[in-house]
Enzyme design. Structure first.
Site, PDB file in Angstrom:
ATOM      1  N   GLU A  42       0.806  -1.231   0.000  1.00 26.90           N
ATOM      2  CA  GLU A  42       0.000   0.000   0.000  1.00 26.90           C
ATOM      3  C   GLU A  42       0.837   1.278   0.000  1.00 26.90           C
ATOM      4  O   GLU A  42       0.662   2.173   0.830  1.00 26.90           O
ATOM      5  CB  GLU A  42      -0.950  -0.038   1.209  1.00 26.90           C
ATOM      6  CG  GLU A  42      -1.843  -1.275   1.194  1.00 26.90           C
ATOM      7  CD  GLU A  42      -2.685  -1.446   2.449  1.00 26.90           C
ATOM      8  OE1 GLU A  42      -2.659  -0.574   3.328  1.00 26.90           O
ATOM      9  OE2 GLU A  42      -3.361  -2.495   2.530  1.00 26.90           O
ATOM     10  N   GLU A  83      -6.274 -10.722  -0.672  1.00 26.15           N
ATOM     11  CA  GLU A  83      -7.029 -10.513   0.580  1.00 26.15           C
ATOM     12  C   GLU A  83      -8.532 -10.465   0.282  1.00 26.15           C
ATOM     13  O   GLU A  83      -9.256  -9.622   0.764  1.00 26.15           O
ATOM     14  CB  GLU A  83      -6.565  -9.218   1.263  1.00 26.15           C
ATOM     15  CG  GLU A  83      -5.067  -9.145   1.474  1.00 26.15           C
ATOM     16  CD  GLU A  83      -4.598  -7.860   2.116  1.00 26.15           C
ATOM     17  OE1 GLU A  83      -5.440  -7.077   2.615  1.00 26.15           O
ATOM     18  OE2 GLU A  83      -3.387  -7.599   2.135  1.00 26.15           O
TER      19      GLU A  83
HETATM   20  O1  G3I Z   1      -2.242  -8.233  18.969  1.00 24.63           O
HETATM   21  C1  G3I Z   1      -2.635  -6.967  19.547  1.00 24.63           C
HETATM   22  C2  G3I Z   1      -3.070  -7.181  20.992  1.00 24.63           C
HETATM   23  O2  G3I Z   1      -1.925  -7.579  21.758  1.00 24.63           O
HETATM   24  C3  G3I Z   1      -3.641  -5.865  21.530  1.00 24.63           C
HETATM   25  O3  G3I Z   1      -4.129  -6.084  22.855  1.00 24.63           O
HETATM   26  C4  G3I Z   1      -4.795  -5.419  20.625  1.00 24.63           C
HETATM   27  C5  G3I Z   1      -5.450  -4.132  21.086  1.00 24.63           C
HETATM   28  O4  G3I Z   1      -4.591  -3.059  20.757  1.00 24.63           O
HETATM   29  O5  G3I Z   1      -4.287  -5.214  19.281  1.00 24.63           O
HETATM   30  C6  G3I Z   1      -3.808  -6.432  18.746  1.00 24.63           C
HETATM   31  O6  G3I Z   1      -3.294  -6.170  17.450  1.00 24.63           O
HETATM   32  C7  G3I Z   1      -4.331  -5.960  16.489  1.00 24.63           C
HETATM   33  C8  G3I Z   1      -4.091  -6.957  15.337  1.00 24.63           C
HETATM   34  O7  G3I Z   1      -5.009  -6.718  14.256  1.00 24.63           O
HETATM   35  C9  G3I Z   1      -4.258  -8.408  15.817  1.00 24.63           C
HETATM   36  O8  G3I Z   1      -5.583  -8.597  16.196  1.00 24.63           O
HETATM   37  C10 G3I Z   1      -4.171  -4.536  15.944  1.00 24.63           C
HETATM   38  O9  G3I Z   1      -4.522  -3.634  16.972  1.00 24.63           O
HETATM   39  C11 G3I Z   1      -5.106  -4.349  14.752  1.00 24.63           C
HETATM   40  O10 G3I Z   1      -4.864  -3.086  14.158  1.00 24.63           O
HETATM   41  C12 G3I Z   1      -4.799  -5.417  13.700  1.00 24.63           C
HETATM   42  O11 G3I Z   1      -5.721  -5.235  12.624  1.00 24.63           O
HETATM   43  C13 G3I Z   1      -5.271  -5.832  11.404  1.00 24.63           C
HETATM   44  C14 G3I Z   1      -5.035  -4.717  10.370  1.00 24.63           C
HETATM   45  O12 G3I Z   1      -4.659  -5.296   9.120  1.00 24.63           O
HETATM   46  C15 G3I Z   1      -3.917  -3.787  10.805  1.00 24.63           C
HETATM   47  O13 G3I Z   1      -2.714  -4.535  10.879  1.00 24.63           O
HETATM   48  C16 G3I Z   1      -6.348  -6.773  10.899  1.00 24.63           C
HETATM   49  O14 G3I Z   1      -6.451  -7.895  11.782  1.00 24.63           O
HETATM   50  C17 G3I Z   1      -5.957  -7.288   9.525  1.00 24.63           C
HETATM   51  O15 G3I Z   1      -7.015  -8.080   8.969  1.00 24.63           O
HETATM   52  C18 G3I Z   1      -5.709  -6.115   8.581  1.00 24.63           C
HETATM   53  O16 G3I Z   1      -5.282  -6.639   7.348  1.00 24.63           O
HETATM   54  C19 G3I Z   1      -4.887  -5.635   6.380  1.00 24.63           C
HETATM   55  C20 G3I Z   1      -3.712  -6.159   5.621  1.00 24.63           C
HETATM   56  O17 G3I Z   1      -2.666  -6.464   6.513  1.00 24.63           O
HETATM   57  C21 G3I Z   1      -3.285  -5.156   4.562  1.00 24.63           C
HETATM   58  N1  G3I Z   1      -4.410  -4.848   3.657  1.00 24.63           N
HETATM   59  C22 G3I Z   1      -5.587  -4.347   4.368  1.00 24.63           C
HETATM   60  C23 G3I Z   1      -6.041  -5.384   5.393  1.00 24.63           C
HETATM   61  C24 G3I Z   1      -7.288  -4.917   6.093  1.00 24.63           C
HETATM   62  O18 G3I Z   1      -7.016  -3.751   6.806  1.00 24.63           O
END
Ligand code: G3I
Length: 373
Positions: A158, A263
């Protein structure tokens, strides 16, 4: 009239169902084995193996996996000099044990990168050489650890805006435009055999796609080892049109790169925004009208989703040999990020399997495309 359950007709039917293994669904990976890999994204919690229903479905249906989060910079390299490889090791081990194509997602991204990466110990932005050294250390360490096991990486994720210009990330601001080329060079240095992709959303829209084409042509002209492009495939019911998907696949095929749908999900919920961008930072307040299916998906919507998926898979198959993988961004509807994006707390239905690990009509519709594309 009371049905005689032992009537010959009922017995033959019942016997037939058992004989056909009614519980043994056909597998997506087999249906498309001559076309492309079929993958799914896995959350860390899915790798413990505790949920046997889920494990059985993953092993039966998919021959490729992607990590929802385990290999992003923040989880794997949270502090200078400290790596946390436990979730990623479990992820890779699962893929190796199940003879799956293992994707590494993702090395360089504007999201999920800790601020220390871009700052000195006083909190000021580091210079170009320092950030390049940090990027190289991260990539050589992470890609090197899984050399020969992870088959392909989303090297840069991205990097473009919706108009096709480069996103003003700290990577761009500090290093300059060649941060993208450097990331690919470091990944190739760490594992010369790994497939190396540029991954983004909304490349089905011409302005952004033009930006990606310009980027890929520039990398190719510099001799940078780029294998393919990832169309994320975070789609809506009405966007993109199949013709837009076909145009994107055709345009990237002309560059001689492979295309992965990386995705895939199709959002059936009412739009909280007119934007088509899968910008992870977007967030809107929950309103009842945005969350209409809290007790289940009406059959009319199930059927519309089935048709939508059939049309998308027909588009993926139009150019044989170009699309090499289609990965769903989650196993069942319960796993989907769309339950909490761009509105937290909704009940989403974007995938092929429901919350009971059962196939939805969309699953059957996709299988039918495989038989009669
Ligand atoms: O693991 C931590 C946990 O320790 C903590 O307590 C909690 C609360 O802050 O956060 C947890 O991490 C979260 C992670 O998902 C695992 O659940 C992050 O906050 C959260 O932002 C993260 O969201 C992911 C997002 O990308 C950002 O990385 C989504 O699951 C994931 O499906 C999404 O996937 C992205 C692709 O990587 C790139 N393309 C877009 C797609 C959708 O946004």
């Amino acid at each position: 009239m009371k049905k005689n359950l032992l009537s010959p007709v009922i017995l033959i039917l019942f016997g037939g169902l058992l004989a056909t293994g009614v519980h043994a669904q056909p597998a997506l990976k087999d249906a498309f084995k001559d076309d492309f890999l079929i993958g799914t994204a896995l959350r860390d919690s899915q790798l413990t193996g505790e949920n046997t229903n889920e494990m059985a479905l993953i092993q039966a249906q998919f021959n490729a996996i992607s990590p929802d989060n385990a290999l992003k910079w923040k989880p794997v390299h949270p502090e200078p000099g400290r790596f946390n490889f436990a979730p990623a090791d479990r992820y890779v081990e699962f893929g190796v044990k199940n003879h799956m194509f293992i994707v590494g997602h993702t090395l360089v991204w504007h999201d999920q990168t800790p601020s220390w990466v871009f700052q000195d110990d006083k909190g000021n932005p580091v210079d170009r050489d320092t950030l390049l050294a940090r990027m190289r250390e991260h990539i050589l360490t992470v890609v090197g650890r899984y050399k020969g096991k992870i088959g392909g990486w989303d090297v840069v994720n991205e990097a473009l805006n919706e108009d096709g210009t480069l996103r003003q990330s700290p990577w761009l601001k500090i290093i300059g435009e060649d941060y993208i080329a450097k990331a690919f060079e470091y990944a190739h240095e760490a594992d010369p055999k790994a497939q190396l992709n540029y991954n983004d959303f909304s490349l089905e829209n011409a302005p952004k796609r033009e930006g990606a084409i310009k980027l890929i042509k520039k990398l190719q002209a510099q001799g940078v080892p780029i294998t393919g492009v990832g169309l994320e495939g975070h789609y809506k019911m009405g966007w993109p049109a199949p013709a837009q998907v076909e145009a994107a696949i055709d345009d990237f095929a002309k560059l001689g790169v492979k295309v992965a749908i990386t995705e895939l999900d199709v959002d059936v919920l009412p739009a909280a925004t007119q934007s088509q961008a899968a910008e992870v930072s977007m967030n809107f307040a929950l309103r009842a009208e945005l969350n209409p299916y809290t007790t289940g998906l009406p059959d009319s919507v199930q059927q519309a989703l089935a048709k939508r998926y059939a049309d998308l898979f027909t588009a993926f198959l139009k150019q044989p040999g170009v699309v090499n993988r289609v990965t769903f961004w989650g196993v069942t509807d319960a796993d989907s990020w769309l339950n909490n994006w761009p509105v937290r707390g909704r009940t989403a239905y974007p995938l092929l399997f429901n919350r009971d690990y059962q196939p939805k009509p969309a699953f059957e519709a996709v299988l039918k495309v495989a038989q009669h594309p």
